[in-house]
Design an enzyme around this catalytic site. Structure first.
Site, PDB file in Angstrom:
ATOM      1  N   ASP B 290       0.673  -0.928   0.086  1.00  0.00           N
ATOM      2  CA  ASP B 290      -0.691  -0.170  -0.336  1.00  0.00           C
ATOM      3  C   ASP B 290       0.862   1.603   0.052  1.00  0.00           C
ATOM      4  OD1 ASP B 290      -2.620  -0.558  -0.434  1.00  0.00           O
ATOM      5  OD2 ASP B 290      -3.264   0.238   1.525  1.00  0.00           O
ATOM      6  N   ASP B 434     -10.665  -7.984  10.989  1.00  0.00           N
ATOM      7  CA  ASP B 434     -10.235  -9.318  11.407  1.00  0.00           C
ATOM      8  C   ASP B 434     -11.456 -10.432  12.118  1.00  0.00           C
ATOM      9  OD1 ASP B 434      -9.638  -7.815  13.495  1.00  0.00           O
ATOM     10  OD2 ASP B 434      -7.471  -8.610  13.291  1.00  0.00           O
TER      11      ASP B 434
END
Lengths: 249, 838
Positions: B290, B434
């Site tokens: 990223d 998550d």
């Protein structure tokens, strides 16, 4: 009581070195043993500091039907018992033939009635002795080094002894001179290790170590010469594996 | 017999002074009379020095007899020998006296009957005995609400305490459940009593403050009960075998998301991921960058690893992973944070479960750290004590797994593509993507698994500030999920999953309650408010057992993963900081952004982080004020109130100790290496340029260097170039290196990799080893007393550290305080077989 034979796949692969230093490692662990040189070069004695001028050995005694092999045994200054071949001049062929005709008799003559282990150094060029002895030994170390000769020699040996169809229980390939820092050595070693089945490979490789050569040059065992040498650790590891392999389950 | 004793006396006198001989004989007699040894341990196995480590001291000290008496009293009446691993032989079992067998048998039966109502819950059998359950609950409700006076309540709780102490050391899960039940009963009775009898609404201040404390206590009670339920039966899953036929093995994509981490941190991860043992045509590694950095792209091309960047940066890590999902096509996706270096067996160990269970969507493994976290570093306890994460990865996830509620932790896990795509990829609504993803998969009826074997290792947070930042994110995310996708509501979950998820989320709301507990005694000491409207004696007989039972049960349940009293310290440090984000997230769940945890930094010198410790120092100052008021109050108040003052003062002192510990962590210890050294012991060979080979041992390694011990001194010298000959999987590799330092038989070596392939070989021989992280966790049994001693010690250290910062002239005072504590603590009994730390 175990009988171990050591033989190079090709000349100079290091059978004598391994026979001598393996014996010493076993001896330090408390195994009672004698090391026997059956190679016509009669070099094993150099590992035990025997003067070159001394030419005695068991070969002529055996040919001359001497009753007891112990007459030809020597003891090194660190307590190892060894039987040098001695000077045989042109009688080596006769000797081989006699052993071949009755290998068991030869072995029991060498044992001389005691329970000690026997480590026998065989000549690389002599397939006859290998064939004669393999049924009666507990372990046969076929010594090789990763160099260009090894592949054709090994193939020849495997074909000739018909190892493709059946490998004797006692038979194991033993790598010597492992040198992963040398690209060619590493590559050949990887190929051979990859192509051979795990069952016929000894799990312990002996590293290439200048200490070994220097020890021989000074007529000492590697352990006496330098305690820090990695070869000592390797031989101890090999000895441990050999003891495990040769002990009754 | 007397002749024999006389004889022994003479023998003892030959080598010992008269005083020492008397001492020896006294302790021998005491040993024979008092000490309850485990049945299969004889006096010969453990000498008296085992039972009374105090005797190991060289010189006698004045007050030693008192220490011995305390030790003997403790051994005789409180200490319980640990359950021996060796089972008693049949003959020994026979030798047990008849009455004992009868007694223990009947107690067992009673306990069995008492616990029966819970059994259908524990086994989750369909044919639950509803009648018995209802009856049990009715009796429970009756007993819980039964009014009692102080003496009756005290007696009841003494009996309970006795049972708890008795079953505490019995091995197995059943005594554990008995302890949980007892604790549940005592705590619920306490809460019931608190709600019904102790709030004084007629006084507005007392009523309000009392209500605040009560709500914090109710919160703690809920967390306690949920926690018991969650970990009542940890699953302890084993490895499942893969099919023999390699063709059946599925394709796996490995994602390594990165944002701003240095290449040195990411490199080992990529190399190790590439070398994971799996059919080469079925394994693809992708770096999801990223940060869009060109040197990463280059590096990936050189290694033959996929490199994926995305056009935008929305949704941080979750968005990054989701973008990659559209670019690759593997059946399974393994995710590693960019600093989590996997071992080569990662997939072979984890993938088997997907073949066993077609509904399985996730296999999670623990996050293991090879560098110390701020607590471990700043308190110098790395690898000595279970660290903060161990409770979660050692116990809670295993407990969750029992209920099919173990959740995704962002890294070191394998996900199945199809269920993941079904829930729309990684969740983006919250900052803890998550756990939320796992929740969504559970709602769809998928299973998850947790395999408690460390198969990858990474870097812990570098500083306390980072640690707090990371936890703030988790806390906010969990609160967000609780608001946006509440596990108690909605479809698809069973009650156990709802409970496990709720506990995980509610846990992070502990900031407020923790601060309330830290300030509660001040309400009385400073404001004179009676927040618990009850006589001090009643408080003692209700509250003490509640605390004792909860601590005993947790000590038995969690002891191996978190020692007693440490939780208070961990939570106190975070309390202030997670209060705000969780509160904000509960009311405005969409606010706030994702912050990245930084890794691989250096702390150049020791420094004290004032910014972080300010709230705690303020609390300390207020508490000290309260302490002074308390002392004054004690002497001026009516006699019948003195016990109240004492209770509050004890509570306050405990708070001060915990706060001291929290402050102690704020002094950041220096950390000079950016690459952490991992301690190991691996045989290697060192080859010099002259082709001499030495056998050596690798004692530590980092990404760039290795520490070795040699068989003797002066074999190497600095500047020499050598080869390290190492075993890597099934072959040997020699790596070029340079000797940097040499001292005695220890050498520091820096590796000089000729190419990426060599570096990879090194990573595989170190970080990637199959057994790299096994046996890493300290296997220490919990010893509450020792823990208390430690935590008090760290509390005092904290004050010493503040003093050193603001008022160095106060330092001697704290040093003396510490000295007094050291002396006092020598009177505490010692666990048999442990030497006292000097």
């Amino acid at each position: 009581m175990a009988i171990i034979t050591v033989q190079s796949v090709f000349s100079g692969a290091g059978a004598t070195t391994i026979a001598a230093n393996l014996s010493n490692a076993l001896l330090r662990q408390g195994t009672k043993l004698s090391t026997v040189d059956a190679c016509s070069h009669n070099d094993l004695r150099l590992w035990y500091g025997m003067p070159l001028a001394q030419s005695g050995g068991w070969a002529l005694g055996y040919l001359g039907k001497a009753p007891d092999s112990r007459e030809f045994a020597f003891r090194s200054d660190f307590g190892a018992t060894f039987l040098p071949l001695g000077e045989v001049s042109d009688k080596y062929d006769e000797l081989t033939t006699q052993i071949e005709s009755d290998p068991q008799q030869w072995l029991s003559w060498l044992k001389a009635g005691n329970d000690d282990w026997l480590i026998i150094n065989l000549p690389s060029h002599c397939a006859r002795l290998y064939q004669a002895l393999i049924p009666y030994v507990d372990l046969h170390l076929s010594v090789w080094q990763a160099e260009p000769r090894v592949y054709p020699r090994m193939q020849q040996f495997i074909n000739k002894q018909n190892l493709h169809s059946e490998v004797p229980n006692a038979f194991v390939f033993q790598e010597n001179g492992v040198a992963p820092q040398l690209e060619l050595n590493r590559d050949i070693s990887n190929i051979i290790n990859h192509e051979l089945a795990d069952e016929v490979l000894s799990p312990v490789g002996i590293m290439r170590d200048q200490h070994i050569t220097e020890a021989l040059a000074t007529q000492q065992s590697c352990y006496e010469y330098s305690i820090a040498a990695s070869a000592n650790a390797d031989f101890v590891e090999l000895a441990n594996w050999v003891v495990k392999k040769c002990s009754p389950a | 017999m007397f002749a024999r004793i006389a004889n022994q006396w003479r023998e003892a006198r030959q080598s010992k002074s008269r005083l020492a001989s008397i001492r020896l004989f006294t302790v021998l007699a005491l040993d024979l009379i008092f000490i309850n040894r485990p049945k299969d341990v004889h006096l010969n196995d453990h000498g008296i020095a085992y039972w009374m480590p105090q005797l190991g001291q060289q010189r006698l000290q004045l007050l030693d007899p008192i220490r011995w008496l305390i030790q003997v009293g403790w051994l005789a009446f409180i200490y319980q020998p640990p359950e021996s691993s060796a089972r008693p032989s049949p003959s020994q079992v026979k030798r047990r006296t008849q009455w004992f067998g009868y007694f223990s048998g009947s107690v067992n039966r009673i306990l069995t009957i008492a616990a029966t109502p819970l059994r259908p819950l524990v086994r989750s059998e369909r044919r639950a005995n509803i009648g018995l359950l209802a009856m049990g609950l009715a009796i429970l409700a009756f007993v819980l609400t039964l009014p009692m006076d102080a003496a009756q309540q005290g007696l009841l709780l003494l009996i309970f305490w006795g049972i708890a102490l008795w079953v505490r050391k019995q091995a197995g899960q059943f005594p554990m459940i008995v302890m949980m039940l007892l604790s549940f009963f005592v705590s619920t009775r306490y809460i019931y009593w608190r709600i019904t009898e102790t709030i004084n609404w007629s006084h507005p201040l007392d009523g309000t403050l009392g209500f605040i404390l009560l709500s914090a206590e109710v919160y703690a009670w809920v967390i306690l009960l949920f926690g018991y339920m969650q970990t009542v039966w940890p699953l302890k899953r084993k490895i499942a075998q893969l099919p023999d036929n390699l063709d059946e093995w599925p394709t796996v994509d490995i994602y390594i998301p990165t944002y701003n981490e240095p290449l040195a941190v990411v490199k080992p991860t990529i190399m190790a991921a590439q070398a994971i043992e799996w059919p080469a045509d079925k394994l693809n590694v992708y770096l999801l960058d990223d940060g869009r950095r060109s040197e990463y792209k280059q590096f990936c091309e050189q290694l033959g690893v996929g490199y994926i960047v995305r056009p935008n940066g929305v949704h941080a890590k979750a968005g990054n992973l989701n973008h990659a999902l559209t670019k690759t096509s593997g059946d399974y996706i393994a995710i590693f944070d960019c600093d989590h270096v996997p071992t080569r067996g990662f997939l072979q160990m984890t993938m088997g479960w997907f073949f066993k269970d077609p509904k399985l969507a996730l296999v999670q493994t623990p996050h293991h750290f090879f560098s110390p976290d701020p607590f471990e570093r700043n308190l110098s306890i790395f690898r000595n004590r279970p660290n903060e994460g161990e409770l979660f990865y050692g116990l809670i996830q295993d407990g969750n797994d029992m209920w099919n509620a173990s959740f995704f932790c962002g890294s070191c896990a394998v996900l199945k593509r199809q269920p993941l795509e079904e829930v729309g990829g990684i969740a983006v609504e919250t900052v803890t993507e998550d756990a939320h993803t796992a929740l969504k998969m559970h709602r769809r009826g998928y299973q998850t698994a947790y395999l408690n074997i460390p198969l990858a290792a990474g870097l812990a947070t570098e500083s306390l500030a980072d640690h707090i930042g990371q936890r703030m994110r988790w806390a906010r995310g969990m609160a967000q999920i609780f608001r946006l996708d509440n596990p108690l509501l909605g479809k698809g979950l069973n009650w156990a999953q709802r409970l496990c998820y709720s506990n995980a989320m509610l846990y992070f709301l502990n900031g407020g309650p923790r601060l309330i507990f830290l300030t509660a005694p001040l309400a009385f000491l400073l404001l004179g408010s009676y927040i618990v409207y009850a006589p001090a004696v009643m408080i003692a007989v209700y509250a003490l057992p509640h605390i004792i039972h909860a601590n005993l049960t947790n000590s038995r349940k969690q002891g191996q993963y978190r020692h007693s009293f440490w939780a208070e310290m961990y939570e106190t440090v975070l309390a202030w900081y997670i209060l705000k984000p969780t509160t904000v997230a509960l009311f405005a769940p969409h606010k706030g952004k994702f912050n990245v945890t930084s890794k691989g930094q250096r702390v150049d010198k020791n420094y004290f982080n004032w910014q972080i410790s300010t709230p705690y120092i303020v609390l300390v100052l207020i508490s000290l004020l309260g302490f002074i008021f308390g002392v004054y109050k004690f002497f001026t108040i009516e006699d019948d109130q003195q016990l109240t003052v004492i209770i509050n003062m004890v509570w306050l002192t405990y708070n001060l100790i915990i706060l001291g510990g929290a402050v102690a962590v704020a002094e950041e210890a220096k950390q000079q290496r950016s690459a952490h050294r991992v301690a190991v012991d691996i045989p290697i060979h060192v080859i010099t340029e002259s082709e001499h080979s030495f056998s050596a041992r690798m004692v530590d390694f980092s990404a760039q260097g290795v520490g070795i011990t040699l068989p003797s001194r002066q074999l190497l010298r600095p500047g020499q170039s050598i080869y390290l000959n190492i075993q890597q999987a099934t072959s040997r590799r020699a790596l070029r290196a340079e000797v940097i330092s040499c001292r005695d038989d220890v050498a520091g070596v820096e590796l000089k990799f000729a190419n990426a392939e060599e570096e990879q070989a090194f990573v595989m021989a170190t970080f990637g080893r199959l057994d790299a992280w096994l046996g890493w966790r300290p296997q220490q049994d919990e010893q509450p007393l020792a823990s208390l001693r430690e935590v008090v010690g760290y509390g005092l250290t904290g004050y010493q550290r503040i003093a050193a910062q603001i008022a160095p002239y106060l330092l001697p005072f704290f040093k003396h305080l510490n000295w007094i504590w050291q002396k006092l603590s020598t009177f505490l009994p010692i666990y048999p077989g442990k030497a006292r730390k000097s």
